[in-house]
Motif scaffolding. Sequence first.
Motif, short mmCIF file in Angstrom:
data_model
loop_
_atom_site.label_atom_id
_atom_site.label_comp_id
_atom_site.label_asym_id
_atom_site.label_seq_id
_atom_site.Cartn_x
_atom_site.Cartn_y
_atom_site.Cartn_z
N GLY A 252 6.54 7.49 -7.01
CA GLY A 252 6.52 7.35 -5.56
C GLY A 252 6.94 5.97 -5.09
N THR A 253 6.47 4.94 -5.79
CA THR A 253 6.85 3.56 -5.42
C THR A 253 8.34 3.34 -5.60
OG1 THR A 253 4.67 2.76 -6.10
CG2 THR A 253 6.43 1.13 -5.93
N LEU A 254 8.88 3.84 -6.69
CA LEU A 254 10.31 3.67 -6.95
C LEU A 254 11.15 4.37 -5.87
CD1 LEU A 254 12.49 2.68 -8.91
CD2 LEU A 254 12.27 4.87 -10.12
N GLN A 255 10.80 5.60 -5.55
CA GLN A 255 11.58 6.33 -4.55
C GLN A 255 11.42 5.72 -3.16
OE1 GLN A 255 10.17 10.38 -5.04
NE2 GLN A 255 11.58 10.79 -6.74
N ASN A 256 10.21 5.26 -2.84
CA ASN A 256 9.98 4.63 -1.55
C ASN A 256 10.78 3.34 -1.43
OD1 ASN A 256 8.16 2.47 0.03
ND2 ASN A 256 7.88 4.49 0.96
N GLY A 257 10.76 2.53 -2.49
CA GLY A 257 11.50 1.27 -2.45
C GLY A 257 12.99 1.48 -2.33
N LEU A 258 13.52 2.47 -3.03
CA LEU A 258 14.95 2.75 -2.94
C LEU A 258 15.32 3.24 -1.54
CD1 LEU A 258 15.53 4.50 -6.39
CD2 LEU A 258 16.24 2.21 -5.72
N SER A 259 14.45 4.02 -0.93
CA SER A 259 14.72 4.49 0.43
C SER A 259 14.76 3.32 1.41
CB SER A 259 13.65 5.49 0.87
OG SER A 259 13.67 6.64 0.07
N ILE A 260 13.80 2.40 1.30
CA ILE A 260 13.78 1.24 2.19
C ILE A 260 15.02 0.37 1.97
CG2 ILE A 260 12.56 -0.93 2.65
CD1 ILE A 260 9.97 0.50 2.17
N ALA A 261 15.47 0.31 0.72
CA ALA A 261 16.66 -0.50 0.42
C ALA A 261 17.94 0.17 0.88
CB ALA A 261 16.72 -0.77 -1.08
N GLY A 262 17.84 1.38 1.39
CA GLY A 262 19.01 2.07 1.92
C GLY A 262 19.85 2.76 0.86
N VAL A 263 19.27 2.98 -0.32
CA VAL A 263 20.00 3.67 -1.38
C VAL A 263 20.05 5.16 -1.05
CG1 VAL A 263 20.03 4.20 -3.85
CG2 VAL A 263 19.25 1.96 -3.05
N SER A 264 21.21 5.77 -1.21
CA SER A 264 21.36 7.19 -0.88
C SER A 264 20.51 8.05 -1.81
CB SER A 264 22.83 7.62 -1.00
OG SER A 264 23.21 7.68 -2.36
N GLN B 48 11.91 -6.56 -0.37
CA GLN B 48 11.99 -5.70 0.82
C GLN B 48 10.86 -6.05 1.78
OE1 GLN B 48 14.59 -3.63 1.12
NE2 GLN B 48 15.28 -4.22 -0.94
N GLU B 49 11.22 -6.62 2.92
CA GLU B 49 10.19 -7.12 3.84
C GLU B 49 9.32 -6.01 4.43
OE1 GLU B 49 11.76 -8.96 7.27
OE2 GLU B 49 13.38 -7.51 7.56
N ASN B 50 9.84 -4.81 4.50
CA ASN B 50 9.05 -3.71 5.09
C ASN B 50 8.28 -2.90 4.06
OD1 ASN B 50 10.00 -4.24 7.72
ND2 ASN B 50 11.89 -3.10 7.31
N PHE B 51 8.33 -3.33 2.80
CA PHE B 51 7.67 -2.52 1.77
C PHE B 51 6.15 -2.70 1.78
CE2 PHE B 51 5.94 -2.02 -2.53
CZ PHE B 51 6.29 -0.70 -2.76
N PHE B 52 5.70 -3.95 1.69
CA PHE B 52 4.26 -4.20 1.56
C PHE B 52 3.62 -4.31 2.93
CE2 PHE B 52 0.56 -6.94 0.16
CZ PHE B 52 -0.09 -5.89 -0.47
N THR B 53 3.62 -3.21 3.65
CA THR B 53 2.96 -3.12 4.95
C THR B 53 2.04 -1.91 4.92
OG1 THR B 53 4.71 -1.73 5.87
CG2 THR B 53 4.95 -4.13 6.12
N ARG B 54 1.00 -1.95 5.74
CA ARG B 54 0.05 -0.83 5.72
C ARG B 54 0.71 0.51 6.06
NH1 ARG B 54 -6.09 -0.09 7.97
NH2 ARG B 54 -6.07 2.19 7.90
N PRO B 55 1.54 0.57 7.13
CA PRO B 55 2.17 1.87 7.41
C PRO B 55 3.00 2.40 6.24
CG PRO B 55 2.40 0.41 9.29
CD PRO B 55 1.86 -0.43 8.17
N ASN B 56 3.73 1.49 5.57
CA ASN B 56 4.56 1.96 4.47
C ASN B 56 3.73 2.37 3.26
OD1 ASN B 56 7.24 2.41 3.27
ND2 ASN B 56 6.58 0.78 1.86
#
Length: 324
Positions: free
Chosen positions: A261-273, A14-22
């Motif tokens: 938190g990491t798991l839920q954040n990653g799933l959200s970025i991946a567009g998982v419902s 996920q390209e937007n995962f490892f960014t400071r804002p995220n």
Amino acid sequence: MLLVSIFVFLSITQENFFTRPNIENLLTSVSILFVVSIGMTFVVLTAGIDLSVGSTLALMGILLSHLFNNAGLPAWLAVLVTLVAGALLGALVNGVLIGKVGLSFFVVTLGTLSLYQGLVNIWSDTKTTYITSPLIDWFGFGTILGIPSPIWIMVATYGIAFVVLRWTYFGRDVYAVGGNIEAARLSGINVSRTLMLVYGITGLAAALGGVIQAGRLGAASPLVGASIPLDAAAAVLLGGTSFLGGVGGVTGTAVGVLFIGTLQNGLSIAGVSSFWQQVVTGAILIAAVAIDRLQQIRSGGLRKVEEGTGRGPTPTTEPTTETP
């Protein structure tokens, strides 16, 4: 290891995962669960659990709004009174009933869960009350040195809890009571006082979570905190703290919260419902705990269970390492 693996996997996929804002968003989003879970760790270490932390959090949020909006207290005093009230509520209700009277922690905290939730609905009339205060907003969105204040609160909470458990007599008493309550009593430890204090700490943590919640929402809502007890228990268990008591620590709990938190954040970025997020999160939590349990069995960590005692020997010294 699981936290590092999932973090690396999401950073690659996920390209937007490892960014400071995220990363900041990830940490601030778990700040309330983090604080409550740290408090819950003290109770679980004594072989108990506090199911009322979610309704305590909501009740303290409503109390904060009344102190600030209706009673006219300055924001700093309203926050201070709210934190003290949370600690007293935990110590004098759950703590006394469990530690002094000797009632079951499950029945007591299940009862106070319903009791506090009822009080929240009666007191708030099921309506959200807005809170307009720069200080209270700071708990949700302030910054220090460019880092969001909820992250600083998480660090401070972890540091204080770590020191208390590792280097104080009280911390040693917590492990001793969880390891073998009768042996702890016979060795001269005031078990009732220890249990009252751990439930007071959990109440204080829930109140702090309520203040952060009010800061993030800009309001006190009666609808918050419903999922907090199970999420906190999952984080504590995932972090290696045994529900049998006497084993674990806040470092493992911190890792458990960050994993969720990491798991839920990653799933959200991946567009998982959100529905599939619940399914995936639950399945991975069960798998993670099962793997951890197998590792403990292999390393002899569950020797006391295998011996059929149900309790291990009372720790005589502070554990030198915490279960990750």
